[in-house]
Design a protein around this motif. Structure first.
Motif, mmCIF file in Angstrom:
data_model
loop_
_atom_site.group_PDB
_atom_site.id
_atom_site.type_symbol
_atom_site.label_atom_id
_atom_site.label_comp_id
_atom_site.label_asym_id
_atom_site.label_seq_id
_atom_site.Cartn_x
_atom_site.Cartn_y
_atom_site.Cartn_z
ATOM 1 N N ASP A 259 0.823 -1.217 0.000
ATOM 2 C CA ASP A 259 0.000 0.000 0.000
ATOM 3 C C ASP A 259 0.854 1.263 0.000
ATOM 4 O O ASP A 259 0.521 2.259 0.656
ATOM 5 C CB ASP A 259 -0.959 0.026 1.195
ATOM 6 C CG ASP A 259 -1.902 -1.161 1.232
ATOM 7 O OD1 ASP A 259 -2.462 -1.487 0.167
ATOM 8 O OD2 ASP A 259 -2.050 -1.751 2.311
ATOM 9 N N ASN A 260 1.999 1.234 -0.727
ATOM 10 C CA ASN A 260 2.918 2.366 -0.822
ATOM 11 C C ASN A 260 3.630 2.694 0.488
ATOM 12 O O ASN A 260 4.176 3.784 0.634
ATOM 13 C CB ASN A 260 2.203 3.625 -1.332
ATOM 14 C CG ASN A 260 1.799 3.520 -2.793
ATOM 15 O OD1 ASN A 260 2.545 2.952 -3.600
ATOM 16 N ND2 ASN A 260 0.643 4.045 -3.135
ATOM 17 N N PHE A 261 3.633 1.776 1.437
ATOM 18 C CA PHE A 261 4.381 1.959 2.688
ATOM 19 C C PHE A 261 5.709 1.205 2.595
ATOM 20 O O PHE A 261 5.756 0.049 2.173
ATOM 21 C CB PHE A 261 3.597 1.441 3.881
ATOM 22 C CG PHE A 261 2.507 2.360 4.344
ATOM 23 C CD1 PHE A 261 2.748 3.283 5.354
ATOM 24 C CD2 PHE A 261 1.250 2.324 3.760
ATOM 25 C CE1 PHE A 261 1.748 4.131 5.783
ATOM 26 C CE2 PHE A 261 0.251 3.173 4.191
ATOM 27 C CZ PHE A 261 0.494 4.084 5.204
ATOM 28 N N ARG A 262 6.785 1.903 3.016
ATOM 29 C CA ARG A 262 8.102 1.280 2.995
ATOM 30 C C ARG A 262 8.788 1.547 4.335
ATOM 31 O O ARG A 262 8.702 2.646 4.886
ATOM 32 C CB ARG A 262 8.930 1.832 1.840
ATOM 33 C CG ARG A 262 10.302 1.171 1.685
ATOM 34 C CD ARG A 262 10.936 1.565 0.373
ATOM 35 N NE ARG A 262 10.197 1.020 -0.758
ATOM 36 C CZ ARG A 262 10.355 -0.225 -1.237
ATOM 37 N NH1 ARG A 262 11.249 -1.035 -0.682
ATOM 38 N NH2 ARG A 262 9.655 -0.647 -2.258
ATOM 39 N N MET A 263 9.465 0.525 4.815
ATOM 40 C CA MET A 263 10.181 0.639 6.090
ATOM 41 C C MET A 263 11.680 0.555 5.857
ATOM 42 O O MET A 263 12.166 -0.373 5.204
ATOM 43 C CB MET A 263 9.755 -0.467 7.059
ATOM 44 C CG MET A 263 10.499 -0.401 8.392
ATOM 45 S SD MET A 263 9.918 -1.628 9.585
ATOM 46 C CE MET A 263 10.563 -3.124 8.850
ATOM 47 N N THR A 264 12.406 1.528 6.380
ATOM 48 C CA THR A 264 13.866 1.517 6.382
ATOM 49 C C THR A 264 14.323 1.240 7.807
ATOM 50 O O THR A 264 13.838 1.870 8.745
ATOM 51 C CB THR A 264 14.425 2.872 5.925
ATOM 52 O OG1 THR A 264 13.876 3.202 4.652
ATOM 53 C CG2 THR A 264 15.935 2.817 5.827
ATOM 54 N N TRP A 265 15.250 0.300 7.991
ATOM 55 C CA TRP A 265 15.634 -0.076 9.345
ATOM 56 C C TRP A 265 17.123 -0.416 9.432
ATOM 57 O O TRP A 265 17.777 -0.653 8.413
ATOM 58 C CB TRP A 265 14.798 -1.253 9.835
ATOM 59 C CG TRP A 265 15.130 -2.564 9.165
ATOM 60 C CD1 TRP A 265 14.705 -2.984 7.933
ATOM 61 C CD2 TRP A 265 15.978 -3.584 9.671
ATOM 62 N NE1 TRP A 265 15.211 -4.220 7.632
ATOM 63 C CE2 TRP A 265 15.996 -4.617 8.699
ATOM 64 C CE3 TRP A 265 16.705 -3.758 10.837
ATOM 65 C CZ2 TRP A 265 16.738 -5.788 8.859
ATOM 66 C CZ3 TRP A 265 17.434 -4.921 11.007
ATOM 67 C CH2 TRP A 265 17.439 -5.927 10.031
ATOM 68 N N LYS A 266 17.643 -0.462 10.669
ATOM 69 C CA LYS A 266 19.035 -0.866 10.884
ATOM 70 C C LYS A 266 19.197 -1.446 12.282
ATOM 71 O O LYS A 266 18.490 -1.070 13.215
ATOM 72 C CB LYS A 266 19.986 0.316 10.707
ATOM 73 C CG LYS A 266 19.853 1.403 11.763
ATOM 74 C CD LYS A 266 20.895 2.500 11.552
ATOM 75 C CE LYS A 266 20.763 3.589 12.600
ATOM 76 N NZ LYS A 266 21.772 4.660 12.422
ATOM 77 N N ARG A 267 20.136 -2.387 12.388
ATOM 78 C CA ARG A 267 20.509 -2.916 13.701
ATOM 79 C C ARG A 267 21.314 -1.858 14.445
ATOM 80 O O ARG A 267 22.175 -1.195 13.875
ATOM 81 C CB ARG A 267 21.370 -4.179 13.566
ATOM 82 C CG ARG A 267 20.619 -5.412 13.151
ATOM 83 C CD ARG A 267 21.574 -6.595 13.077
ATOM 84 N NE ARG A 267 20.897 -7.824 12.749
ATOM 85 C CZ ARG A 267 20.612 -8.219 11.508
ATOM 86 N NH1 ARG A 267 20.961 -7.443 10.478
ATOM 87 N NH2 ARG A 267 19.987 -9.356 11.279
ATOM 88 N N GLU A 268 21.026 -1.734 15.725
ATOM 89 C CA GLU A 268 21.774 -0.783 16.539
ATOM 90 C C GLU A 268 22.996 -1.465 17.147
ATOM 91 O O GLU A 268 22.946 -2.625 17.549
ATOM 92 C CB GLU A 268 20.887 -0.213 17.645
ATOM 93 C CG GLU A 268 19.830 0.746 17.147
ATOM 94 C CD GLU A 268 20.404 2.057 16.634
ATOM 95 O OE1 GLU A 268 21.546 2.402 17.003
ATOM 96 O OE2 GLU A 268 19.707 2.726 15.841
ATOM 97 N N LYS A 269 24.086 -0.735 17.227
ATOM 98 C CA LYS A 269 25.309 -1.279 17.800
ATOM 99 C C LYS A 269 25.159 -1.428 19.314
ATOM 100 O O LYS A 269 24.414 -0.686 19.952
ATOM 101 C CB LYS A 269 26.489 -0.364 17.485
ATOM 102 C CG LYS A 269 26.800 -0.281 15.994
ATOM 103 C CD LYS A 269 27.974 0.663 15.735
ATOM 104 C CE LYS A 269 28.279 0.742 14.250
ATOM 105 N NZ LYS A 269 29.413 1.666 13.966
ATOM 106 N N ALA A 270 25.884 -2.373 19.868
ATOM 107 C CA ALA A 270 25.791 -2.662 21.301
ATOM 108 C C ALA A 270 26.133 -1.447 22.147
ATOM 109 O O ALA A 270 25.538 -1.233 23.221
ATOM 110 C CB ALA A 270 26.713 -3.832 21.659
ATOM 111 N N GLU A 271 27.064 -0.609 21.676
ATOM 112 C CA GLU A 271 27.454 0.551 22.471
ATOM 113 C C GLU A 271 26.372 1.629 22.531
ATOM 114 O O GLU A 271 26.483 2.586 23.300
ATOM 115 C CB GLU A 271 28.762 1.157 21.950
ATOM 116 C CG GLU A 271 28.744 1.518 20.481
ATOM 117 C CD GLU A 271 29.354 0.423 19.596
ATOM 118 O OE1 GLU A 271 29.951 0.777 18.563
ATOM 119 O OE2 GLU A 271 29.228 -0.763 19.971
#
Length: 379
Positions: A259-271
């Protein structure tokens, strides 16, 4: 002690109230010690504060006052002035057997085998630099009734749930992520989301190991917990030390949510992950007692803000010189504050705030029992 050395009141207590047919009770050193009269008071101390045992089932109030006088013999004489009646001998037996009393007149109370004072509310120091635990000046007021979500809002809610579930499947336990969901047609602004579920364990030894591993504040097991309450679970809550602005967000991967929705994501570093809060949850049936420890955020003002309404009881509790803030909503609250009883205190040296809260409205626990739980953690 020779019979001639006893005062008339001491001789009365020694032989009992014969008119009520009570068994005679010896009130020499052992009994006098149990009554708090075993030591000789300093000459400079004129008298102790008045102590009152409140009326219970028709028993009259009893007051006692100690006074020291210079004795002419081998030691000073202890003088006990008590207006006594027929039930005093039974009271002595109760004291010898370890019975407790409650003192209301001076706000000093003893409930569930602990003594505490009820004091007027005042903020508590939470950090050495002056950070405070306090309630806001203005109480909470009910929000207007929520309008029904629009179709657009419902669509966003569904896409956020889908994005969260997608990340949950991609990450391993102990991994966390940030993400931004936006519409490709640009009709709405983008919004930042956080994926940081708590670490949940079922026994205290595993919890303690996890606390040490993640350098989280530890909740020690209380020395007292009412009958039937057992540890149900413990959890450690992670949080992000810093979070990017959604407009500046640079993700590592993208997911098409439809439905024209897009998700951009990333893993966060432990620090970038901090573990600043942990909680023990005790349960009996559906009733929960939650005990938490949270590291103070010195940048916050106040460092801990207490939710309250116009009908919430807010007062301070003093246990052996240590003060806590006690909150109790009234039975006719229009706002659900999330607790029936709550106690908050701090360790300014360690910069940690502790909370004990009872969640369910129908809990059979009393105020005294909740205070005793908190007191058992301060030893």
């Amino acid at each position: 002690m020779d019979k001639s050395e006893l005062t008339s009141e001491e001789r009365f207590l020694k032989h009992g109230d014969r008119s009520a047919n009570f068994i005679p009770v010896d009130v020499h050193e052992q009994v006098m010690t149990a009554l708090g009269l075993g030591g000789i008071l300093p000459a400079a101390e004129e008298q102790t504060p008045l102590q009152t045992i409140p009326s219970n089932e028709g028993a009259p109030n009893v007051m006692r006052r100690l006074k020291t006088e210079a004795g002419t013999g081998r030691s000073r004489r202890r003088i006990l002035r008590i207006p006594v009646q027929g039930w005093v001998a039974a009271l002595l037996v109760m004291v010898l057997l370890g019975g407790g009393y409650t003192q209301y007149s001076g706000e000093l109370r003893q409930g569930a085998q602990i003594q505490y004072k009820v004091l007027p509310y005042k903020p508590l120091l939470a950090t050495k630099s002056g950070g405070m635990i306090e309630k806001p000046n203005e109480p909470l007021i009910p929000w207007p009734a929520k309008a029904q979500l629009s179709k657009e809002d419902e669509l966003y809610k569904m896409k956020y749930a889908k994005g969260y579930n997608a990340i949950e499947k991609l990450l391993l336990p102990g991994e966390y992520a940030t993400y931004v969901i936006k519409r490709e047609d640009g009709k709405e602004e983008s919004h930042l989301g956080l994926y940081c579920p708590p670490i949940i364990v079922k026994d205290y030894s595993t919890y303690k190991t996890s606390v040490e591993k993640h350098h989280a504040p530890e909740v020690k097991q209380p020395g007292y917990m009412p009958d039937g309450y057992t540890l149900d679970e413990a959890f450690i809550k992670p949080s992000f030390i810093k979070v990017e602005d959604d407009k500046q967000f640079k993700g590592e991967s993208e997911i098409d949510l439809g439905d024209n929705f897009r998700m951009t994501w990333k893993r966060e570093k432990a620090e970038n992950i901090a573990y600043d809060s942990s909680t023990l949850v005790y349960k009996k049936g559906k009733i929960q007692v939650r005990i938490s420890a949270s590291r103070v955020d010195e940048k916050a003002t106040p460092v801990e803000s207490l939710l309250w309404t116009k009908t919430t009881k807010v007062e301070n509790i003093d246990i052996g010189g240590k003060q806590l803030i006690y909150l109790e909503p009234s039975s006719n609250e229009k706002i659900d504050l999330g607790y029936k009883y709550r106690l908050v205190w701090s360790d300014p040296e360690a910069q940690i705030i502790y909370n004990v809260s009872v969640r369910q409205e129908k809990s059979e626990l009393t105020k005294d029992e909740v205070i005793r739980i908190a007191a058992s953690m301060m030893n």
